[in-house]
Write a protein that holds these residues in place. Structure first.
Motif, PDB file in Angstrom:
ATOM      1  N   GLY A  87       0.793  -1.221   0.000  1.00 50.88           N
ATOM      2  CA  GLY A  87       0.000   0.000   0.000  1.00 50.88           C
ATOM      3  C   GLY A  87       0.827   1.273   0.000  1.00 50.88           C
ATOM      4  O   GLY A  87       0.279   2.367   0.112  1.00 50.88           O
ATOM      5  N   LYS A  88       2.141   1.165  -0.127  1.00 47.97           N
ATOM      6  CA  LYS A  88       3.006   2.347  -0.176  1.00 47.97           C
ATOM      7  C   LYS A  88       3.113   2.846  -1.612  1.00 47.97           C
ATOM      8  O   LYS A  88       3.168   2.058  -2.553  1.00 47.97           O
ATOM      9  N   LYS A  89       3.159   4.160  -1.743  1.00 45.30           N
ATOM     10  CA  LYS A  89       3.320   4.768  -3.057  1.00 45.30           C
ATOM     11  C   LYS A  89       4.793   4.666  -3.478  1.00 45.30           C
ATOM     12  O   LYS A  89       5.691   5.029  -2.728  1.00 45.30           O
ATOM     13  N   VAL A  90       5.013   4.125  -4.685  1.00 44.27           N
ATOM     14  CA  VAL A  90       6.357   3.955  -5.239  1.00 44.27           C
ATOM     15  C   VAL A  90       6.481   4.872  -6.446  1.00 44.27           C
ATOM     16  O   VAL A  90       5.615   4.879  -7.316  1.00 44.27           O
ATOM     17  N   TYR A  91       7.559   5.656  -6.485  1.00 47.10           N
ATOM     18  CA  TYR A  91       7.824   6.541  -7.611  1.00 47.10           C
ATOM     19  C   TYR A  91       8.897   5.918  -8.492  1.00 47.10           C
ATOM     20  O   TYR A  91       9.896   5.404  -7.998  1.00 47.10           O
ATOM     21  N   VAL A  92       8.672   5.985  -9.799  1.00 46.21           N
ATOM     22  CA  VAL A  92       9.598   5.427 -10.777  1.00 46.21           C
ATOM     23  C   VAL A  92       9.986   6.529 -11.752  1.00 46.21           C
ATOM     24  O   VAL A  92       9.115   7.216 -12.292  1.00 46.21           O
ATOM     25  N   THR A  93      11.277   6.688 -11.979  1.00 50.47           N
ATOM     26  CA  THR A  93      11.775   7.619 -12.989  1.00 50.47           C
ATOM     27  C   THR A  93      12.436   6.792 -14.076  1.00 50.47           C
ATOM     28  O   THR A  93      13.256   5.910 -13.788  1.00 50.47           O
ATOM     29  N   GLU A  94      12.077   7.048 -15.324  1.00 44.63           N
ATOM     30  CA  GLU A  94      12.595   6.269 -16.443  1.00 44.63           C
ATOM     31  C   GLU A  94      12.678   7.151 -17.684  1.00 44.63           C
ATOM     32  O   GLU A  94      12.122   8.245 -17.714  1.00 44.63           O
ATOM     33  N   VAL A  95      13.380   6.667 -18.687  1.00 45.08           N
ATOM     34  CA  VAL A  95      13.488   7.359 -19.967  1.00 45.08           C
ATOM     35  C   VAL A  95      12.606   6.622 -20.967  1.00 45.08           C
ATOM     36  O   VAL A  95      12.742   5.406 -21.148  1.00 45.08           O
ATOM     37  N   VAL A  96      11.699   7.349 -21.599  1.00 49.53           N
ATOM     38  CA  VAL A  96      10.873   6.797 -22.671  1.00 49.53           C
ATOM     39  C   VAL A  96      11.627   7.050 -23.973  1.00 49.53           C
ATOM     40  O   VAL A  96      11.813   8.202 -24.377  1.00 49.53           O
ATOM     41  N   ALA A  97      12.081   5.978 -24.611  1.00 56.05           N
ATOM     42  CA  ALA A  97      12.958   6.084 -25.776  1.00 56.05           C
ATOM     43  C   ALA A  97      12.195   6.472 -27.030  1.00 56.05           C
ATOM     44  O   ALA A  97      11.128   5.928 -27.310  1.00 56.05           O
ATOM     45  N   ASP A  98      12.760   7.425 -27.775  1.00 60.68           N
ATOM     46  CA  ASP A  98      12.268   7.792 -29.100  1.00 60.68           C
ATOM     47  C   ASP A  98      13.199   7.262 -30.183  1.00 60.68           C
ATOM     48  O   ASP A  98      12.790   7.055 -31.315  1.00 60.68           O
ATOM     49  N   ASN A  99      14.460   7.067 -29.837  1.00 62.27           N
ATOM     50  CA  ASN A  99      15.497   6.693 -30.781  1.00 62.27           C
ATOM     51  C   ASN A  99      16.509   5.835 -30.038  1.00 62.27           C
ATOM     52  O   ASN A  99      16.970   6.215 -28.968  1.00 62.27           O
ATOM     53  N   VAL A 100      16.841   4.684 -30.613  1.00 64.08           N
ATOM     54  CA  VAL A 100      17.855   3.807 -30.023  1.00 64.08           C
ATOM     55  C   VAL A 100      18.846   3.443 -31.115  1.00 64.08           C
ATOM     56  O   VAL A 100      18.455   2.972 -32.186  1.00 64.08           O
ATOM     57  N   GLN A 101      20.107   3.685 -30.853  1.00 64.31           N
ATOM     58  CA  GLN A 101      21.183   3.296 -31.761  1.00 64.31           C
ATOM     59  C   GLN A 101      21.884   2.089 -31.165  1.00 64.31           C
ATOM     60  O   GLN A 101      22.347   2.139 -30.025  1.00 64.31           O
ATOM     61  N   PHE A 102      21.970   1.001 -31.933  1.00 66.26           N
ATOM     62  CA  PHE A 102      22.663  -0.197 -31.485  1.00 66.26           C
ATOM     63  C   PHE A 102      24.146  -0.003 -31.810  1.00 66.26           C
ATOM     64  O   PHE A 102      24.547  -0.019 -32.952  1.00 66.26           O
TER      65      PHE A 102
END
Length: 157
Positions: A87-102
């Motif tokens: 029941g605890k609130k968890v915050y997540v920070t992430e990068v939403v990718a628009d472009n990925v170079q392999f």
């Protein structure tokens, strides 16, 4: 307002591909990025950044990225929250990718092949764009290791 992130690092594990109830592909993976300086004890410090890719970019990342491979990610920073089992609130920070170079090929050699969700494959001809349905599932590493024919007249110097 501006929210752009550009990262280069190595994958800490293989990407995880899932699908939403509506059938939309989503892939998550983590990049390990070394800081340019050492900590107080002299050890290199590393940041671990969570990355999320959607749709066709998610499929490509899941198919061609693996643990230890180098990748460049361009996208936007996103923060979200949810309530965990306790029941605890968890915050997540992430990068939403628009472009990925392999940046690592299948053979772990250095390359510059990738996918830009708006422009097509990073090092392929402009005709191989995202909107070209015949090329959606082609191998972005198909031409890796083959010589490139460039004349001296093509060089800018």
């Amino acid at each position: 307002m501006l929210n752009r992130v550009i990262l280069i690092g190595n994958l800490t594990k293989d990407p995880e591909l899932r699908y939403t109830p509506n059938g939309v592909a989503v892939t998550t993976f983590t990049l390990a990025i070394n800081r340019p300086y050492s900590g107080a004890n002299g050890d290199k410090e590393t940041d671990f950044i969570n990355i999320v890719a959607w749709r066709q970019l998610a499929d490509l990342c899941a198919n061609y990225l693996r643990k230890g491979r180098k990748a460049a990610v361009e996208g936007r920073l996103q923060t979200r929250s949810y309530d965990n089992k306790e029941g605890k609130k968890v915050y997540v920070t992430e990068v939403v990718a628009d472009n990925v170079q392999f940046l690592s090929s299948r053979e772990a050699g250095e390359g510059n092949t990738g996918y830009d969700s708006g422009q097509g494959y990073g090092s392929r001809p402009a005709a191989a764009s995202r909107n070209n349905n015949n090329d959606q599932h082609s191998d972005p590493f198909a031409d890796a290791g083959k010589p490139i024919n460039i004349s001296d007249d093509d060089l800018p110097f």
